[in-house]
Write a protein that holds these residues in place. Sequence first.
Motif, PDB file in Angstrom:
ATOM      1  N   GLY A  12       0.725  -4.817  -2.843  1.00 58.36           N
ATOM      2  CA  GLY A  12       0.873  -5.870  -1.851  1.00 58.36           C
ATOM      3  C   GLY A  12      -0.187  -5.797  -0.775  1.00 58.36           C
ATOM      4  O   GLY A  12      -0.922  -4.813  -0.644  1.00 58.36           O
ATOM      5  N   GLU A  13      -0.275  -6.851   0.011  1.00 55.04           N
ATOM      6  CA  GLU A  13      -1.225  -6.899   1.118  1.00 55.04           C
ATOM      7  C   GLU A  13      -0.698  -5.996   2.234  1.00 55.04           C
ATOM      8  O   GLU A  13       0.432  -6.160   2.695  1.00 55.04           O
ATOM      9  CB  GLU A  13      -1.350  -8.348   1.603  1.00 55.04           C
ATOM     10  CG  GLU A  13      -2.568  -8.609   2.477  1.00 55.04           C
ATOM     11  CD  GLU A  13      -2.348  -8.148   3.904  1.00 55.04           C
ATOM     12  OE1 GLU A  13      -3.265  -7.492   4.460  1.00 55.04           O
ATOM     13  OE2 GLU A  13      -1.262  -8.414   4.453  1.00 55.04           O
ATOM     14  N   PRO A  14      -1.493  -4.990   2.672  1.00 61.08           N
ATOM     15  CA  PRO A  14      -0.974  -3.950   3.561  1.00 61.08           C
ATOM     16  C   PRO A  14      -0.312  -4.456   4.835  1.00 61.08           C
ATOM     17  O   PRO A  14       0.751  -3.967   5.219  1.00 61.08           O
ATOM     18  CB  PRO A  14      -2.217  -3.104   3.869  1.00 61.08           C
ATOM     19  CG  PRO A  14      -3.095  -3.281   2.677  1.00 61.08           C
ATOM     20  CD  PRO A  14      -2.878  -4.703   2.241  1.00 61.08           C
ATOM     21  N   THR A  15      -0.929  -5.437   5.508  1.00 58.48           N
ATOM     22  CA  THR A  15      -0.365  -5.904   6.770  1.00 58.48           C
ATOM     23  C   THR A  15       0.988  -6.569   6.553  1.00 58.48           C
ATOM     24  O   THR A  15       1.947  -6.326   7.292  1.00 58.48           O
ATOM     25  CB  THR A  15      -1.329  -6.886   7.449  1.00 58.48           C
ATOM     26  OG1 THR A  15      -2.580  -6.217   7.704  1.00 58.48           O
ATOM     27  CG2 THR A  15      -0.744  -7.378   8.759  1.00 58.48           C
ATOM     28  N   ALA A  16       1.082  -7.397   5.503  1.00 57.94           N
ATOM     29  CA  ALA A  16       2.342  -8.089   5.215  1.00 57.94           C
ATOM     30  C   ALA A  16       3.437  -7.100   4.825  1.00 57.94           C
ATOM     31  O   ALA A  16       4.585  -7.208   5.280  1.00 57.94           O
ATOM     32  CB  ALA A  16       2.140  -9.111   4.104  1.00 57.94           C
ATOM     33  N   VAL A  17       3.085  -6.123   3.992  1.00 64.05           N
ATOM     34  CA  VAL A  17       4.080  -5.155   3.532  1.00 64.05           C
ATOM     35  C   VAL A  17       4.520  -4.256   4.683  1.00 64.05           C
ATOM     36  O   VAL A  17       5.707  -3.944   4.828  1.00 64.05           O
ATOM     37  CB  VAL A  17       3.516  -4.332   2.356  1.00 64.05           C
ATOM     38  CG1 VAL A  17       4.444  -3.170   2.013  1.00 64.05           C
ATOM     39  CG2 VAL A  17       3.323  -5.227   1.135  1.00 64.05           C
ATOM     40  N   ARG A  18       3.568  -3.861   5.536  1.00 66.16           N
ATOM     41  CA  ARG A  18       3.930  -3.018   6.675  1.00 66.16           C
ATOM     42  C   ARG A  18       4.875  -3.761   7.624  1.00 66.16           C
ATOM     43  O   ARG A  18       5.855  -3.189   8.122  1.00 66.16           O
ATOM     44  CB  ARG A  18       2.658  -2.615   7.437  1.00 66.16           C
ATOM     45  CG  ARG A  18       2.891  -1.743   8.651  1.00 66.16           C
ATOM     46  CD  ARG A  18       3.357  -0.369   8.275  1.00 66.16           C
ATOM     47  NE  ARG A  18       4.487   0.043   9.055  1.00 66.16           N
ATOM     48  CZ  ARG A  18       5.021   1.253   9.045  1.00 66.16           C
ATOM     49  NH1 ARG A  18       4.514   2.189   8.267  1.00 66.16           N
ATOM     50  NH2 ARG A  18       6.067   1.538   9.774  1.00 66.16           N
ATOM     51  N   GLY A  19       4.582  -5.044   7.831  1.00 64.18           N
ATOM     52  CA  GLY A  19       5.466  -5.842   8.682  1.00 64.18           C
ATOM     53  C   GLY A  19       6.863  -5.955   8.082  1.00 64.18           C
ATOM     54  O   GLY A  19       7.873  -5.857   8.793  1.00 64.18           O
TER      55      GLY A  19
END
Length: 245
Positions: A12-19
């Motif tokens: 997944g896209e790191p920023t989206a998954v981290r959020g």
Amino acid sequence: MGTVFSFDVRGGEPTAVRGALDEAVAGLHAVDAMFSTYRDGSQVSRLARGELVLEECDPLVTEVLELCTEAERISEGWFSATYEGCFDPTGIVKGWAAECAALRLAAAGASGVSVNGGGDVQLCGVPGPERPWRVGVSDPLRPGALAAVVSAAGAERLSVATSGTAERGAHIVDPRTGRSAVTDLVAVTVVGPRLTWVDAWATAAFAMGSRQALRWLESLPDTEALLITAGDEVRCTGGLADRLG
């Protein structure tokens, strides 16, 4: 919920998954604050004391109550969300919360998600190319050994939940008597797509005892199970072998 949650998130896209991970963790804390029977200020505790009515509670309380009602119907009363005359969703809320957290991460684009709540696991996707999630099932009679390994190969979603006496002692209540369930079982592991249900089914099946539980579990769609008795007898549903590996 009185337990530890752990996350294994892949892709997944790191920023989206981290959020999404931050939101999932915050959501679990919010669920604990809302549903804990050990917190005097939780909505469930206030509901039990008559300080709130259901309409004044968060809509999630109604959602969980409806899930509990459905679980009680399907289990023919062996699952119950009533303890000492009060609403107690303990038997379903942990699995439901873990499932919600996993689905939040999958929706954010994670290609593989494992959420473990006190040993009960919701899986989505895969951890890597040609690699399914695998979950070890502890042997309740042989500490440190495994009774089985469940594979999520070919399943977009799979969950595994165990109820028994090995780690927490006699904590499962027989809804007919209001006392600790006395059965021939030491552990029941249930496998199916949704942790909300398999967590509840494991609890209900343990209270039933092995013979009745096995017949009932066989009747449930998309559900497999492994039952271990105090006499070290292993019983399983007909399709469980297809989930081992």
